[in-house]
Scaffold this motif. Structure first.
Motif: not given
Length: 316
Positions: A132-133, A165, A210, A214
């Motif tokens: 996700y990051r 994501t 999600a 994002s």
């Protein structure tokens, strides 16, 4: 790439499908798994391993990649993850943890991430790849997906990209900025997703949307088409019945958005759809009538779009 010729509202159009199901473990996530693990390789303890939250495809790809490297892998999933994915991950040696409790956003993602963080505290040395990051996510598409797509579609194109994501769309966007590729990029998301700034809500399909924004995309600059679950499922069934091409829910959403764009704009002759996975992993859900009935999904026709030929595969 598979090209499908259509008659939409009496005009011939071409739908170009980039089928990521042809990757070794069946999805677009194969590319991301390698990139994520390489990014943290120097931190991995082979006695403790790696953990990641996944809706299915990334878990399968990471299970395979970790097994090849002799690294223990824990996949954190939720009840929407199909038996296909869970069995495949376990078959590849992964430990699978199912998070049963919905989160405040109406999904399971936030609670999956909470579990991952708890495990990091409990098990010192455990590494979270954090799709996700981690910049390894969009970088996988900048370095792999986008150059491959450029070879397959060298000229101007409108490319529809499903969003979860946001890493895929971000990677392709960065490629356009860096190379000047003549692509118009359109994100495809589902109602109930917060990925691009909307309020989160109940979502039915896995692999798209999600419960949180994002970290890779700016909603103010993204062009987005939103679809609902019934549209996505209808597109999956339509494509299978009319062209003999089986795709998953995120791909169905992308095809549904493309058909809508064809209907709305008679000047559009061709659209490219990035299709993250195939039908094989959705036999007990999207492609099963009892599941559709249980979810209250009534499928519909695709607005007069008629396939009159599916052209051969091309590309890599």
């Amino acid at each position: 790439m598979v090209d499908v010729s259509l008659d939409v509202n009496g005009k011939t159009r071409r739908l170009r499908l980039k089928l990521e199901s042809k990757n070794p473990f069946g999805s677009l996530k194969d590319r991301i798994a390698v990139s994520l693990i390489e990014h943290v390789a120097d931190r991995i303890d082979k006695d403790i391993g790696v953990i990641e939250s996944t809706s299915g495809n990334l878990g399968v790809a990471m299970s395979a990649e970790c097994a090849a490297r002799g690294v223990p892998f824990t996949a954190v999933v939720d009840p929407r993850t199909s038996v296909f994915f869970i069995d495949r991950m376990r078959g590849l040696g992964a430990r699978v943890q199912v998070i049963e409790e919905p989160d405040a956003a109406g999904g399971f993602l936030l609670n999956r991430i909470r579990y991952v963080k708890e495990q990091l505290n409990i098990r010192p040395g455990l590494v979270w790849t954090n799709q996700y990051r981690s910049e390894a996510n969009p970088n996988a598409h900048f370095e792999s997906t986008a150059p491959e797509l450029m070879r397959q579609v060298p000229g101007p194109a409108t490319v529809l990209v499903p969003v979860s994501t946001g890493g895929t769309l971000a990677g392709l966007t960065r490629f356009v900025d860096a190379t000047g590729a003549d692509w118009r990029l359109v994100g495809v998301d589902v109602h109930g997703s917060a990925a691009l700034g909307r309020t989160s809500g109940r979502r039915l399909l896995s692999g798209i949307g999600a419960s949180c924004p994002s970290s890779f995309l700016d909603p103010a600059t993204a062009t987005v088409q939103y679809v609902d679950a019934a549209e996505a499922v209808s597109a999956c069934l339509w494509l299978s019945e009319e062209a003999g091409i089986g795709v998953g829910g995120s791909s169905g959403a992308t095809v549904a958005a493309a058909l809508r764009m064809f209907r709305q704009d008679p000047e559009i002759d061709e659209l490219v759809c990035l299709c993250p996975d195939g039908a094989d992993r959705y036999r007990t859900t999207i492609y099963h009538a009892d599941w559709r009935t249980a979810q209250g999904i009534t499928t519909a026709g695709m607005g007069g779009a008629v396939v009159y030929r599916a052209l051969g595969e091309s590309g890599e």
